[in-house]
Design a protein around this motif. Structure first.
Motif, mmCIF file in Angstrom:
data_model
loop_
_atom_site.group_PDB
_atom_site.id
_atom_site.type_symbol
_atom_site.label_atom_id
_atom_site.label_comp_id
_atom_site.label_asym_id
_atom_site.label_seq_id
_atom_site.Cartn_x
_atom_site.Cartn_y
_atom_site.Cartn_z
ATOM 1 N N ASP A 148 1.454 -0.253 -7.608
ATOM 2 C CA ASP A 148 0.742 -0.968 -8.681
ATOM 3 C C ASP A 148 -0.772 -0.774 -8.600
ATOM 4 O O ASP A 148 -1.504 -1.337 -9.399
ATOM 5 C CB ASP A 148 0.999 -2.483 -8.582
ATOM 6 N N GLN A 149 -1.237 -0.028 -7.614
ATOM 7 C CA GLN A 149 -2.680 -0.015 -7.406
ATOM 8 C C GLN A 149 -3.380 1.238 -7.911
ATOM 9 O O GLN A 149 -4.598 1.301 -7.919
ATOM 10 C CB GLN A 149 -2.977 -0.230 -5.912
ATOM 11 N N ASP A 150 -2.610 2.208 -8.321
ATOM 12 C CA ASP A 150 -3.193 3.487 -8.660
ATOM 13 C C ASP A 150 -2.743 3.848 -10.080
ATOM 14 O O ASP A 150 -1.544 3.982 -10.347
ATOM 15 C CB ASP A 150 -2.652 4.485 -7.618
ATOM 16 N N GLU A 151 -3.713 3.979 -10.960
ATOM 17 C CA GLU A 151 -3.361 4.174 -12.373
ATOM 18 C C GLU A 151 -2.512 5.428 -12.590
ATOM 19 O O GLU A 151 -1.613 5.451 -13.423
ATOM 20 C CB GLU A 151 -4.634 4.205 -13.235
ATOM 21 N N GLU A 152 -2.791 6.457 -11.797
ATOM 22 C CA GLU A 152 -2.045 7.704 -11.973
ATOM 23 C C GLU A 152 -0.551 7.506 -11.641
ATOM 24 O O GLU A 152 0.342 8.018 -12.312
ATOM 25 C CB GLU A 152 -2.643 8.757 -11.038
ATOM 26 N N LYS A 153 -0.311 6.718 -10.587
ATOM 27 C CA LYS A 153 1.084 6.450 -10.200
ATOM 28 C C LYS A 153 1.772 5.564 -11.233
ATOM 29 O O LYS A 153 2.950 5.734 -11.532
ATOM 30 C CB LYS A 153 1.137 5.792 -8.826
ATOM 31 N N ILE A 154 0.994 4.648 -11.777
ATOM 32 C CA ILE A 154 1.561 3.794 -12.830
ATOM 33 C C ILE A 154 1.951 4.652 -14.035
ATOM 34 O O ILE A 154 3.040 4.535 -14.575
ATOM 35 C CB ILE A 154 0.560 2.689 -13.221
ATOM 36 N N GLU B 261 -3.457 -5.505 -12.677
ATOM 37 C CA GLU B 261 -3.775 -6.880 -12.248
ATOM 38 C C GLU B 261 -2.862 -7.295 -11.100
ATOM 39 O O GLU B 261 -3.296 -7.832 -10.091
ATOM 40 C CB GLU B 261 -3.577 -7.866 -13.411
ATOM 41 N N ARG B 262 -1.559 -7.042 -11.281
ATOM 42 C CA ARG B 262 -0.581 -7.420 -10.254
ATOM 43 C C ARG B 262 -0.904 -6.703 -8.943
ATOM 44 O O ARG B 262 -0.760 -7.273 -7.872
ATOM 45 C CB ARG B 262 0.827 -7.044 -10.747
#
Ligand SMILES: Nc1ncnc2c1ncn2[C@@H]1O[C@H](COP(=O)(O)OP(=O)(O)O)[C@@H](O)[C@H]1O
Length: 190
Positions: A137-143, A127-128
């Motif tokens: 914060d935009q890429d689920e894999e990086k998160i 969301e952020r």
């Protein structure tokens, strides 16, 4: 002098709570994430070095991070205390912080963790990412990689501070104000 380490997984709300706590207790807030982002924005040598790690969701090497943090403390020697946010994140960083504070006759007063479930946090970060402009914060894999870094390198710090009798934790789920109150209760009882 009171030195608080605010501890928690990515997205746990450290930055949000730090804004309130620094006012309430008159502390100097040092967020390593904010300092790195500032340096990346202005393309400083430090920013250039840190960028690749941060964008991949990896931790920045200890040597660079420790030096940066120490420089920030040195700039604020008349402070009434520090609120460390995002530091330490590894055992070597915690050792360096203890040794550095000791050299000033100071110490970590307490570490307070904001506890929250991984799945809630991943959703918060996504969301952020829609509004923050933060690439990490935009890429689920990086998160997910940031959580892996956390579990491998940062989670062991809980025991590190427990052994010193300095570890506290509060529930990080709820209204922002309620969480601030939980944190304040811990600090007021130190
Ligand atoms: N103490 C640290 N050691 C190494 N890298 C750090 C440290 N603090 C911040 N970083 C780098 O900056 C990124 C963003 O930090 P921060 O804003 O605190 O993020 P988060 O929301 O993941 O907690 C981290 O994923 C990491 O790459």
């Amino acid at each position: 002098m009171i030195n608080i380490v605010l501890f928690g997984k990515p997205g746990a709300g450290k930055g949000t709570q730090a804004e309130f706590l620094k006012e309430k207790y008159n502390l100097t807030h040092l967020s390593t994430g904010d300092i790195f982002r500032y340096n990346m924005k202005y393309d400083t040598p430090l920013g250039k070095e840190a960028k690749g790690y941060i964008e991949n969701g990896d931790l920045v090497p200890d040597s660079l991070t420790i030096k940066m943090l120490q420089d920030e403390v040195e700039k604020n020697l008349t402070s009434k205390g520090f609120l460390f946010d995002g530091f330490p994140r590894t055992i070597p960083q915690a050792d360096a912080l203890d040794a550095f504070l000791k050299s000033k006759n100071w110490e970590v007063t307490a570490t307070i963790a904001l506890e929250a479930d991984d799945e809630i946090l991943v959703q918060r970060l996504l969301e952020r990412g829609k509004t923050s402009g933060r690439a990490d914060d935009q890429d689920e894999e990086k998160i997910r990689n940031r959580y892996q870094e956390y579990n491998e390198k940062t989670a062991p710090l809980m025991d590190y501070y427990k052994v010193q009798g300095k570890f506290h934790s509060v529930n990080g789920i709820g209204k922002i104000k309620e969480i601030t109150e939980r944190l304040a209760k811990v600090i007021d009882n130190l």
